[in-house]
Every structure is written in structure tokens, then in C-alpha cells.
Design an enzyme around this catalytic site. Structure first.
Site, PDB file in Angstrom:
ATOM      1  N   ARG A 175       0.830  -1.209   0.000  1.00 49.57           N
ATOM      2  CA  ARG A 175       0.000   0.000   0.000  1.00 49.57           C
ATOM      3  C   ARG A 175       0.859   1.252   0.000  1.00 49.57           C
ATOM      4  O   ARG A 175       1.919   1.295   0.619  1.00 49.57           O
ATOM      5  CB  ARG A 175      -0.889   0.037   1.243  1.00 49.57           C
ATOM      6  CG  ARG A 175      -2.041  -0.929   1.215  1.00 49.57           C
ATOM      7  CD  ARG A 175      -3.015  -0.660   2.350  1.00 49.57           C
ATOM      8  NE  ARG A 175      -2.341  -0.594   3.643  1.00 49.57           N
ATOM      9  CZ  ARG A 175      -2.795   0.091   4.691  1.00 49.57           C
ATOM     10  NH1 ARG A 175      -3.903   0.784   4.610  1.00 49.57           N
ATOM     11  NH2 ARG A 175      -2.138   0.081   5.831  1.00 49.57           N
TER      12      ARG A 175
ATOM     13  N   SER B 198       7.533  -4.820   7.289  1.00 52.36           N
ATOM     14  CA  SER B 198       7.141  -5.757   8.347  1.00 52.36           C
ATOM     15  C   SER B 198       7.935  -7.062   8.311  1.00 52.36           C
ATOM     16  O   SER B 198       7.373  -8.164   8.278  1.00 52.36           O
ATOM     17  CB  SER B 198       5.641  -6.041   8.254  1.00 52.36           C
ATOM     18  OG  SER B 198       4.923  -4.840   8.289  1.00 52.36           O
TER      19      SER B 198
ATOM     20  N   ASP C 146       5.376  -2.991  11.241  1.00 53.25           N
ATOM     21  CA  ASP C 146       3.921  -2.813  11.377  1.00 53.25           C
ATOM     22  C   ASP C 146       3.476  -2.906  12.830  1.00 53.25           C
ATOM     23  O   ASP C 146       2.497  -2.280  13.234  1.00 53.25           O
ATOM     24  CB  ASP C 146       3.163  -3.829  10.523  1.00 53.25           C
ATOM     25  CG  ASP C 146       3.540  -5.275  10.832  1.00 53.25           C
ATOM     26  OD1 ASP C 146       4.562  -5.499  11.502  1.00 53.25           O
ATOM     27  OD2 ASP C 146       2.821  -6.183  10.373  1.00 53.25           O
TER      28      ASP C 146
END
Length: 920
Positions: A542, A606, A660
Site C-alpha cells: 500500500r 514488516s 507494522d
């Protein structure tokens, strides 16, 4: 020739006149389809009433749970004994069931007389069961079985309340002319066992008590696995069917199905059928052994239809409509017309001659008109019986179809009983009316062979099979059941590994890496501006634009776009991966119209990174299916900057590389200053928390706090939790991209739980416990069982029918029993994952409490991840485990809103704020 035709015409006219006369006389017995549909609706309402806990006490249709939860699947085997008490004869059976590839059963039986007048001969309950035990001993001697220890099934064809398959609370009532004193309110199975124990030379155990109707369904179910309804139309009448457990309030549990013995003979005992009962029905009832009871049965079963015909003929005679008004002594005598007479009189060709012969034997002198009229009376009485039976059966079939949520259903009804088998027209009439009332059900009627005896053996055989299967399933799932003591050990081991990761001398070899993030503060509300955030941590990537406002109207606005990461990019070269990321960023900047702006950027990456500062992160190792080359050991921020330079279209200020988990903590910290822990329970599993600088030996300085990214997924890579790893965990690990690494994550994260389930399902299928022992091509495919299916399958709102549909989507053709087992497997795997995650988190909150030196700690954990958010039970089990293992910590769980996107922007904003403060 003319004379012959004239005679035929005269006879036809005569017949029509007599039929019309009888039709007018018995108008109320001729039921239209509208009336039958109304009866069907009334019976459906009674079924619902009987299934309800609060309404059952007043229900006439008792809907008795039988504790028969499974139909035969063809794998049953062994030798079984069965006894059958409930009709005019008592029978003992030996049943041999084989599954040697041919699925067969052999039945040997012996008949024993049941005394004609049980009230006088069998005065007390134990005398009845002593007689049964004596007959059974005789049978075993005849068959040379006394030396064998065999399971026994008992067919007891009277209404009983069962609490288990082999336990009967009490006999509700005698039916079918039986009336043994001392029997009601007594445990029937216990009585039989006591009688058997008097014979020291035989060793039997009563494993199942079933109704003859259930036995019929089970016998037919052995030959046709679509059979899920049993029907008896003989001396008595009754029906049973497989009901969804979630609808049976009388029994605990919602999973699977259970056979319900409707005991429909009592339908109408509350007056629900009074408008359909005639004066003849009322007279017959008053003269019966149980006035006011079993009213539906008295309109249907062969025990009463002959007497019903007699009463009609007697009244017609008294009114001068038959036999010149002269009734014989036989016609005045109760019981002189039996069902065998009715059947004989209704035969197609010889019916009229049979009628004349039977009436003559009753000392009546019938004319031709009398014989035609009497034959039609028989037809109307038996036709009404078939119609009423069809209406109630149609109600059951409709309920089955609606339970399955099908527009059209194909099913089989197992059927038995003398009336159905011997009456010349009954079966044809019943089939025709049922198909007319339920046109959306394709019904096969399957005649049972020795259903009441063989059926009891089948129930026992199924119980044997299920017990053996239960042991195997329990053995397979036992390693997933973690005791409180085991969870405390996991917590303590995690605590030890946390400390190793913080110490300089042990950090290099620690499995829990405890990586400093250089995030040294949480939001204070003064952050503001526009920030870009990148989020890479799974199969999707994203790019976000985040606008933060401060002050009284403080808010966070986000705009984002999602891009896929193809498998060939995930497992290609590092340069290809980062070029793809930059391509996605370029598309987003152009889409938002901000390509020329040099915005501060936070990069949520992440994967385990060792950071030297907030904007420098060296990849320790790939997880979650990524395996891009030339990345491990490299600074991911430098790789991103290089890719931006290669594209040469825009420039960005990369302020922070974040995990994350840290983003999740920061997002929740923006709302709750007490949030100092971040937890991800999704595709991967990880935790971060704010650690006192004085405890972090690998970073200089003792003042303040710094967020530590534990990267706890590697917990156990040194073998410290090998004692709780199962063979399935090892198979999943060996088949993964990184064997021997991230062992804790492979037991707790969404990426692997479905694969653990798949491995268990394969093992159970190999043992013949699932999917008929057939491993489908779908089940062989790695990754087919995604974790989202666990969440769907374990949903409390999901009926087993829907579970079956999910499995069918996966190419797994499951039965109802398969679905129950699959759901149990999913529950065991996800519960263990939540408990292990809770044990790890308990170690962190306990450390926080001890570091603060307080007796009681209040703290908030920011949580994100699809497993936590979407799985129906994971979050609850996680919270319960933390509470159990860390009782001195009051932990609040706060769901994060986009921690990886919004969190990255907030970290960037906090870093900018702290940087500006430092410069001043």
C-alpha cells in the site's frame, strides 16, 4: 353378447351408486389436498413446539432426542447382538457386519412369543425383562455364542426419554396394547442389565437402546446413505429423522445432527385434530386401553383400522344401509374385524369375493350391493390413513429441506410395518400423496429388511465405529491441548529469551532478536502535516497519503491505494522487488497529483530488521513467503533510495523505517497514552513494546525509553519449545520457505494455521476418519486451506451445512460428520495459536510490571491483524490466557485502525517533531 354388456353396465352402475352412498356417509373421512396441507402445517408447528425446551412439556409430539448422531457410512464391522421388543413377537438377532471392500451384513434371527395378555402374565417389570434375558440366553446357546463377549443393541418400540444412547431416564407410556405394571418412571436399560446379570455364564453389555423407527432408518441408511428419515406404518405408527443439533433445545450442543424420534402417534392429543376426527374415531378411542391418547395413531395404524371399519359397518347396519339392517353377534363384537380382513377386502381382483367370504364368516348375509359398499368403506378408511401419514411425512421432509436451505432436495425414507408391506394399495397411495404435497422433494421409499432388529445392531455398530474414531481423533489433537502448567512454561521461556535478546553478550545468539527501533516517543497530539506512508508486509503493498491535524480539531485523514506483489516478484531479485515498489509509488503520486512534492515518508517494512537509527534498517531475514535475493544483510532504506534514483522521476524524504507492530502501537498510542505494547496477530505474528533504555545493553544511553521490536516469531528456533511442537508443525516447517526458522510464528500466525489444519486432515483421512478415506487432489495442494477458512468454519453463526459448502468449494466432498471433525480440528489449531500468543504476551506485561516495581499494572495493548480481528474466538482466548497467566496485570486490548499505514505516518511525524525539538 348384448346381455353380457348389459350385465356389466348394471354392475358398474350398481357399484357407482354404492360408492356414492358410502362417500356421502363418510364425507368427513375424505380429505382434500387443502386439508392435508393444513394438517402438514399443524404438524410442523407441533414439531417446533416439541423441540423447544420451554414448549416441550405441553407438546403432544414429544420430539424425543435419541442420541443417535450418525448414520452408517459403510465402514462398520464386527459381530453384534440385538433384541427387539415392541410388537406381537419378541426377536433375538445376530448381525455380522463386514467392510471388506464389499460392505455386507448378515442377519440370523429367532422368534419368541410375546404373551397375548401381558397385563396378567407379566405382572411386574422385572418379569418382562427376565423373560427377555431368558430368551437371549436360549438364542446364544442355539448360536454357540455364550463364550463370546458381544455388544448388544436393544430395540424398544415404546416412547422413552433418553439421556444417552445407552441410558433411558424412564418409559413415558405403553402403546400397542402393552400395559406392564411397574414399568413407567423406570430406567429400561438398567432393568435389562439387571436381568442379564442373573445369568453369570453370558457377558453382554447394552450399548444402545433404539426405537424401531430409528432402527428402520439405520438399516436403510446402511444400504443408502441418503436415508435420513425412518417411518413405521404397522401395528403402531411413528417417524424419526435427522435434525440439526442447533434446533434441539433439549440437548446441549449445537454441532452436528441427531436423530429425533417424533412419537407422532400422539399428534392431536391436545385437540389439534378434533375437527378431522369423526364420531367413529371418538367411539374407538373410548373403547381403547388408553382413551384420549395416541389419537393420530388411532386414525392411521393397523391396530385400529379394522375396528374403525367394524364401527362404521355397525352404524350403517343399524341405520338400515347394510345387511337389511340386521347386525350379527360377530359384528357387535369388538375386534372381530382386523386389518388383515381390510387388506383382503381391498384386493384389486379378488377383493369382492374376499369381502363376501369375510362377511359371511361374521354371520352376515351380504348382498352384492353390501359387498361393494363394505369394500369402499375399507378403501376410505385406509386411504385416509395413507393421506394423514403422507401429510405428517411431508412436514418432516419440508423441515429437512428447509434445514438444508435447498430449493430442491433428494432424500430417502426408510420404511417398515405390516400395513405398508401387506396392504395392496397403501404404499402406492402414500407415495403419490407425498409427492403431490412436497413436489420439491425427490423421495425414494426404501423398504427395510428386519429394521427393528438389524437397526439396533447398526446403531450399536455405528456407536462402536464412532468410539474408535473418537479415540483416534483425540490422539491426533491431544498435543494441541495445552495445560495451564505448559502455558506457564512457555511464558517463562519467552521471558528468558526476551532477556537474552536485550543483553549484549547473548543478543547475537538469541532467537527473540529484541531489535531497537529508535522510536523513542509516542504521539503527544501536537503532530501535524502531510506524510507519505508505505506498507510492505504481505502479498499486497500500500501507498498512503496521511494528513494529520493538531489542536482541538485534531484528526488523521488517509488516502491509499493497494497494489499486488506477484509471487515472481516476492521470490525474484531484490532489485526487481524495489523497482516494483517504486513503480507503485509513482502510480500513486500521479493518481493523487503530488508527484512534485518532496514529502516526509515512513516505510512500514514488516520483516525483521536490525536498525542503527530510525532511518536505517538492515534486513535480518525474510518471512511470510518472501524470498527476494540480495536483500538479507542490506539496508532496505538504501535499497529504496537506489530504486527511486534509478527511476529518476521524484524524490522523497525517507524519515523512518518502521515495523507494522510499532505502527500499531503508535496508532493506538495516539488515542490512548497508556498504550505501550503493539501486537500483530495476522499473516505474521509479532510484538513490540516500550523498554527502559537502561535495560537495552545493545544501544548506548540510559535515559528514557525506546520501542523494542521483539521479532518473537523466531522464539523456539533454538529448540526450547520442541516439547510442544507436533509432527504436523514439523511437516509445515519442513515444507516452508525457511525450514527451522520462525517456529513460534509457524504455530501462531495466520499464514501457517491453515496449513497445519491441512496436514492434520490428511493424517485423519489416511486413518479413514475423514472424507471416506479418500485424499482428494485439492487436499494434496499446499496452501489450499487458507486461514480465512478457519475463521469461517469456526463461526458460531455458521451451520454445518455452510461448513460443508466451504469444504465443497475447496474440492472436499464432506459428510455432516466430516464437517464436525474439520470444525474441531480448526478449533484445536486456532485455540492453541491464541493460547501460545497469550503466553508470550503475558511474559511481556509481567516484565513491564516488574520493571515498574508495582504490584498491579494497568496497560493497553494496541492490536492489529486479520486473525485477531476476523477469527470468531482468537481474541477471546488470547485475552483469557493473558488474564490467567498475568493476574496482576489489568490489560486493555485496543483495536488498531490501520497501524501499518497511519502508524508509519505518526512515527514519521513524531520523529520530525523530536528532530525539530533537538535542533532548537
Amino acid at each position: 353378447m348384448f346381455a353380457v354388456h348389459l350385465l356389466a353396465f348394471h354392475f358398474t352402475k350398481l357399484k357407482e351408486d354404492q360408492i356414492k352412498k358410502v362417500d356421502r356417509y363418510l364425507y368427513h373421512m375424505r380429505l382434500s389436498d387443502d386439508v392435508l396441507l393444513d394438517v402438514m402445517a399443524r404438524f410442523q408447528a407441533e414439531m417446533v413446539k416439541g423441540l423447544g425446551k420451554d414448549t416441550n412439556p405441553t407438546a403432544t409430539v414429544k420430539m424425543l432426542p435419541t442420541f443417535v448422531r450418525s448414520l452408517p457410512d459403510g465402514s462398520e464391522k464386527g459381530d453384534f447382538l440385538a433384541v427387539d421388543l415392541g410388537g406381537s413377537q419378541f426377536r433375538a438377532h445376530q448381525v455380522k457386519v463386514s467392510d471388506d471392500g464389499k460392505q455386507s451384513s448378515q442377519l440370523e434371527s429367532k422368534f419368541y412369543p410375546t404373551p397375548k395378555d401381558p397385563d396378567s402374565v407379566l405382572s411386574f417389570l422385572m418379569q418382562l425383562f427376565d423373560y427377555v434375558a431368558d430368551c437371549l440366553l436360549d438364542f446364544m446357546e442355539t448360536k454357540n455364542l455364550k463364550h463370546k463377549k458381544l455388544p448388544l443393541g436393544f430395540t424398544f418400540s415404546f416412547p422413552c426419554k433418553q439421556t444417552k444412547l445407552e441410558e433411558v431416564r424412564f418409559l413415558l407410556a405403553w402403546t400397542k396394547h402393552f400395559k406392564v405394571r411397574g414399568a413407567q418412571d423406570t430406567d429400561v436399560v438398567s432393568s435389562l442389565r439387571k436381568a442379564l446379570q442373573k445369568h453369570k455364564d453370558i457377558d453382554l453389555d447394552v450399548l444402545a437402546l433404539v426405537n424401531d423407527t430409528v432402527g428402520t432408518m439405520m438399516t436403510c441408511g446402511y444400504d443408502d446413505q441418503r436415508c435420513e428419515v425412518g417411518l413405521i406404518i404397522g401395528t403402531g405408527t411413528n417417524a424419526c429423522y435427522m435434525e440439526e443439533m442447533r434446533h434441539i433445545d433439549l440437548v446441549e450442543g449445537d454441532e452436528g445432527r441427531m436423530c429425533i424420534n417424533t412419537e407422532w402417534g400422539a399428534f392431536g392429543d391436545d385437540g389439534a385434530l378434533d375437527d378431522l376426527r369423526t364420531e367413529f374415531d371418538r367411539e374407538l378411542d373410548l373403547g381403547s386401553l388408553n382413551p384420549g391418547k395416541q389419537l393420530f395413531e388411532k386414525m392411521i395404524s393397523s391396530l385400529y383400522l379394522g375396528e374403525l371399519v367394524r364401527l362404521i359397518l355397525l352404524k350403517m347396519t343399524k341405520e338400515g344401509l347394510l345387511f337389511n339392517g340386521k347386525a350379527s353377534t360377530a359384528l357387535l363384537t369388538k375386534g372381530k374385524i382386523e386389518m388383515k380382513h381390510v387388506s383382503a377386502m381391498e384386493k384389486y381382483k379378488e377383493g369382492l369375493s374376499n369381502t363376501k367370504e369375510i362377511l359371511t364368516e361374521l354371520n352376515l348375509f351380504p348382498s352384492e350391493e353390501d359387498c361393494i359398499a363394505v369394500q369402499h368403506v375399507c378403501t376410505i378408511v385406509s386411504f385416509r390413513s395413507a393421506n394423514l401419514c403422507a401429510a405428517a411425512l411431508a412436514a418432516i421432509l419440508t423441515r429437512l429441506r428447509e434445514n438444508k436451505k435447498l430449493l430442491r432436495m433428494r432424500t430417502t425414507v426408510g420404511i417398515d410395518g405390516g400395513l405398508y408391506k401387506t396392504h395392496p394399495q397403501y404404499a402406492k397411495r402414500l407415495h403419490k400423496v407425498v409427492r403431490r404435497l412436497v413436489p420439491n422433494c425427490d423421495v425414494r421409499f426404501l423398504l427395510s429388511v428386519s429394521g427393528s432388529g438389524k437397526g439396533a445392531a447398526m446403531v450399536t455398530a455405528v456407536a462402536y465405529r464412532l468410539a474408535a474414531q473418537r479415540k483416534q481423533i483425540d490422539a491426533a489433537l491431544a498435543p494441541f491441548l495445552l495445560s495451564l502448567e505448559t502455558l506457564r512454561e512457555v511464558k517463562n521461556k519467552m521471558r528468558t529469551e526476551l532477556e537474552y535478546g536485550l543483553k549484549r553478550e547473548t543478543q547475537a545468539s538469541a532467537t527473540v532478536k529484541m531489535l531497537p527501533t529508535y522510536v523513542c516517543g509516542t504521539p503527544d497530539g501536537t503532530e501535524k502535516g502531510k506524510f507519505l506512508a508505505l506498507d510492505l508486509g504481505g502479498t499486497n503493498f500500500r501507498v498512503l497519503l496521511v494528513k494529520i491535524r493538531s489542536g482541538r480539531r485534531r484528526s488523521v485523514q488517509m488516502y491509499n491505494k493497494i497494489f499486488a506483489i506477484p509471487l515472481e516478484i516476492m521470490q525474484g531479485t531484490g532489485e526487481e522487488l524495489f523497482d516494483h515498489i517504486v513503480q507503485c509509488i509513482a502510480d500513486f503520486l500521479e493518481y493523487m497529483g503530488i508527484k512534485g512534492a518532496r514529502l516526509p515518508l515512513g516505510f512500514t517494512f514488516s520483516f525483521p530488521c536490525r536498525q542503527a537509527s530510525i532511518d536505517k534498517g538492515t534486513l535480518v531475514g525474510w518471512t511470510k513467503g518472501f524470498k527476494a535475493t540480495d536483500c538479507e544483510g542490506e539496508d532496505v532504506v538504501d535499497m529504496l533510495r537506489e530504486a527511486i534514483r534509478r527511476r529518476n522521476e521524484f524524490d522523497l524524504d525517507i524519515v523512518a523505517v518502521v515495523n507494522d507492530t510499532v505502527g500499531t502501537m503508535m496508532t493506538c498510542g495516539y488515542e490512548d497514552p497508556n498504550c505501550e505494547i503493539g501486537l500483530i496477530a495476522g499473516t505474521g505474528s509479532n510484538v513490540c513494546y516500550m523498554e527502559d533504555m537502561k535495560n537495552i545493553e545493545i544501544v548506548e544511553g540510559n535515559e528514557g525509553k525506546m520501542c523494542i521490536n521483539t521479532e518473537w516469531g523466531g522464539f523456539g528456533d533454538n529448540g526450547c519449545i520442541d516439547n510442544i511442537r507436533t509432527k504436523y508443525d514439523k511437516e509445515v516447517d519442513e515444507g516452508s520457505l525457511n525450514p527451522g526458522k520462525q517456529r513460534y510464528e509457524k504455530m501462531t500466525s495466520g499464514m501457517y494455521l491453515g496449513e497445519i489444519v491441512r496436514q492434520i486432515l490428511i493424517d485423519l483421512t489416511k486413518q479413514g476418519l475423514l472424507f471416506r478415506g479418500q485424499i482428494s487432489e485439492s487436499l494434496r495442494k499446499r496452501g489450499i486451506f487458507e486461514t480465512k477458512f478457519l475463521s469461517q468454519i469456526e463461526s458460531d453463526r455458521l451451520a454445518l451445512l455452510q461448513v460443508r459448502r466451504i469444504l465443497q468449494q475447496l474440492g472436499l466432498d464432506s459428510t455432516c460428520e466430516d464437517s464436525i471433525i474439520v470444525k474441531e480440528v480448526c478449533g484445536a489449531v486456532s485455540r492453541r495459536a491464541a493460547q501460545l500468543c497469550g503466553a508470550g504476551l503475558a511474559a511481556i506485561v509481567e516484565k513491564k510490571r516488574e520493571d515498574r516495581g508495582v504490584d498491579h499494572l494497568q496497560i493497553t495493548v494496541g492490536v492489529d491483524g486479520t486473525l485477531y480481528k476476523l477469527h470468531p474466538h482468537f481474541s477471546r482466548v488470547l485475552r483469557e490466557t493473558v488474564k490467567e497467566l498475568a493476574p496482576q496485570c489489568d490489560v486493555t486490548f485496543m483495536l488498531s485502525e490501520d497501524g501499518s499505514g497511519k502508524g508509519a505516518a505518526l512515527i514519521t511525524a513524531v520523529a520530525k517533531r523530536l528532530h525539530n525539538v533537538g535542533q532548537k
